[in-house]
Design a protein around this motif. Structure first.
Motif, PDB file in Angstrom:
ATOM      1  N   ARG A 141       0.823  -1.203   0.000  1.00 26.58           N
ATOM      2  CA  ARG A 141       0.000   0.000   0.000  1.00 26.58           C
ATOM      3  C   ARG A 141       0.860   1.258   0.000  1.00 26.58           C
ATOM      4  O   ARG A 141       0.510   2.273  -0.652  1.00 26.58           O
ATOM      5  CB  ARG A 141      -0.925  -0.007   1.203  1.00 26.58           C
ATOM      6  CG  ARG A 141      -2.125  -0.939   1.056  1.00 26.58           C
ATOM      7  CD  ARG A 141      -2.935  -1.003   2.321  1.00 26.58           C
ATOM      8  NE  ARG A 141      -4.140  -1.845   2.147  1.00 26.58           N
ATOM      9  CZ  ARG A 141      -4.911  -2.246   3.132  1.00 26.58           C
ATOM     10  NH1 ARG A 141      -4.625  -1.866   4.384  1.00 26.58           N
ATOM     11  NH2 ARG A 141      -5.960  -2.997   2.880  1.00 26.58           N
ATOM     12  N   GLN A 142       1.965   1.218   0.674  1.00 23.17           N
ATOM     13  CA  GLN A 142       2.858   2.383   0.685  1.00 23.17           C
ATOM     14  C   GLN A 142       3.486   2.599  -0.685  1.00 23.17           C
ATOM     15  O   GLN A 142       3.659   3.745  -1.136  1.00 23.17           O
ATOM     16  CB  GLN A 142       3.946   2.189   1.755  1.00 23.17           C
ATOM     17  CG  GLN A 142       3.407   2.211   3.180  1.00 23.17           C
ATOM     18  CD  GLN A 142       4.491   1.976   4.215  1.00 23.17           C
ATOM     19  OE1 GLN A 142       5.672   1.818   3.874  1.00 23.17           O
ATOM     20  NE2 GLN A 142       4.097   1.952   5.482  1.00 23.17           N
ATOM     21  N   ARG A 143       3.807   1.511  -1.398  1.00 19.85           N
ATOM     22  CA  ARG A 143       4.393   1.631  -2.737  1.00 19.85           C
ATOM     23  C   ARG A 143       3.358   2.000  -3.788  1.00 19.85           C
ATOM     24  O   ARG A 143       3.693   2.528  -4.848  1.00 19.85           O
ATOM     25  CB  ARG A 143       5.070   0.315  -3.143  1.00 19.85           C
ATOM     26  CG  ARG A 143       6.350   0.023  -2.358  1.00 19.85           C
ATOM     27  CD  ARG A 143       7.124  -1.138  -2.963  1.00 19.85           C
ATOM     28  NE  ARG A 143       6.453  -2.434  -2.791  1.00 19.85           N
ATOM     29  CZ  ARG A 143       5.873  -3.114  -3.767  1.00 19.85           C
ATOM     30  NH1 ARG A 143       5.839  -2.604  -4.998  1.00 19.85           N
ATOM     31  NH2 ARG A 143       5.305  -4.281  -3.537  1.00 19.85           N
ATOM     32  N   ALA A 144       2.087   1.682  -3.491  1.00 18.52           N
ATOM     33  CA  ALA A 144       1.040   1.904  -4.491  1.00 18.52           C
ATOM     34  C   ALA A 144       0.839   3.385  -4.803  1.00 18.52           C
ATOM     35  O   ALA A 144       0.274   3.728  -5.850  1.00 18.52           O
ATOM     36  CB  ALA A 144      -0.273   1.298  -4.004  1.00 18.52           C
ATOM     37  N   HIS A 145       1.295   4.265  -3.919  1.00 17.78           N
ATOM     38  CA  HIS A 145       1.152   5.706  -4.181  1.00 17.78           C
ATOM     39  C   HIS A 145       1.990   6.150  -5.372  1.00 17.78           C
ATOM     40  O   HIS A 145       1.637   7.115  -6.058  1.00 17.78           O
ATOM     41  CB  HIS A 145       1.544   6.503  -2.929  1.00 17.78           C
ATOM     42  CG  HIS A 145       0.631   6.264  -1.764  1.00 17.78           C
ATOM     43  ND1 HIS A 145      -0.675   6.675  -1.740  1.00 17.78           N
ATOM     44  CD2 HIS A 145       0.842   5.646  -0.557  1.00 17.78           C
ATOM     45  CE1 HIS A 145      -1.243   6.335  -0.579  1.00 17.78           C
ATOM     46  NE2 HIS A 145      -0.330   5.707   0.155  1.00 17.78           N
ATOM     47  N   THR A 146       3.082   5.459  -5.611  1.00 18.55           N
ATOM     48  CA  THR A 146       3.993   5.863  -6.688  1.00 18.55           C
ATOM     49  C   THR A 146       4.213   4.769  -7.728  1.00 18.55           C
ATOM     50  O   THR A 146       4.837   5.026  -8.757  1.00 18.55           O
ATOM     51  CB  THR A 146       5.362   6.262  -6.100  1.00 18.55           C
ATOM     52  OG1 THR A 146       5.886   5.144  -5.337  1.00 18.55           O
ATOM     53  CG2 THR A 146       5.221   7.471  -5.187  1.00 18.55           C
ATOM     54  N   ASP A 147       3.698   3.566  -7.469  1.00 12.56           N
ATOM     55  CA  ASP A 147       3.936   2.428  -8.371  1.00 12.56           C
ATOM     56  C   ASP A 147       2.591   1.819  -8.761  1.00 12.56           C
ATOM     57  O   ASP A 147       1.906   1.192  -7.952  1.00 12.56           O
ATOM     58  CB  ASP A 147       4.812   1.385  -7.684  1.00 12.56           C
ATOM     59  CG  ASP A 147       5.212   0.255  -8.620  1.00 12.56           C
ATOM     60  OD1 ASP A 147       4.782   0.261  -9.795  1.00 12.56           O
ATOM     61  OD2 ASP A 147       5.941  -0.653  -8.169  1.00 12.56           O
TER      62      ASP A 147
END
Length: 206
Positions: free
Chosen positions: A81-87
């Motif tokens: 979820r933290q990576r989903a903001h940019t990936d």
């Protein structure tokens, strides 16, 4: 004139019978395991009252393993979820991981049901009626310790109870029925409404 008078002779049908509780609730082992504790062996029991407790090491180990996997998935989901903001690719990975978590939760829920069934509860209020006794079998070192006599006897604590083992019946006091085993050749002599004498070895003369 010769008259012949025929008088029917008395005829009795003898059959074995089993007296058992009428409408009793049978209590079986749903999930097999080792008998760890016996709370009630006889007497009156309330609905939902524990009768016995079983234990299955395999089920409990599986529960620990699945709960560990669930904790790992939760950490992984939070990271995705933290990576989903940019990936954008992380969104697909997040959906797949959440599906895996849902499937795992379903397994855990079913396993919890099995763990719950290891504590055997009375399905209704009434009096405990033990089943017929089972003779002692020859000990086999390659098999788990088996039970003998009646399954809820204290001497069977530590023995393995197979699935569908009848532990007892929960009956209402005074409500009994006699089940007759009538030979096929005698059925023509039996009609509805005929009187039946029941003779019990435990009560001779009655």
């Amino acid at each position: 004139t010769l008259a012949i008078l025929t008088v029917p002779l008395p005829y009795y049908v003898v059959a074995t019978c089993e007296v058992q509780p009428r409408g009793a609730a049978s209590v079986y082992v749903d999930v097999p395991g080792e008998l760890r504790a016996v709370h009630k062996t006889s007497g009156v029991v309330a609905a939902g009252e524990p009768i016995a407790e079983l234990d299955d090491v395999g089920i409990r180990q599986s529960a620990l393993r699945l709960n560990g996997q669930r904790a790992d998935l939760l950490v992984r989901i939070e990271s995705i979820r933290q990576r989903a903001h940019t990936d954008d690719a992380a969104l697909l990975e997040l959906a797949q991981t959440e599906e895996a978590l849902a499937a795992l939760d379903h397994q855990i829920a079913r396993l919890r049901q099995d763990v719950g069934k290891l504590t055997i509860l009375a399905p209704q209020a009434g009096t405990i009626v033990p089943p017929a006794a089972r003779p002692r079998e020859a000990e086999d070192p390659s098999r788990l310790a088996s039970w003998s006599g009646r399954p809820l006897e204290l001497r069977n604590v530590g023995a393995y109870l197979e699935p569908s083992t009848l532990l007892c019946r929960i009956a209402q006091p005074g409500e009994l029925e006699a089940i007759l085993a009538i030979d096929q050749g005698e059925l023509d002599f039996v009609q509805e409404g005929q009187a039946v004498d029941v003779v019990l070895p435990s009560r001779p003369g009655e």
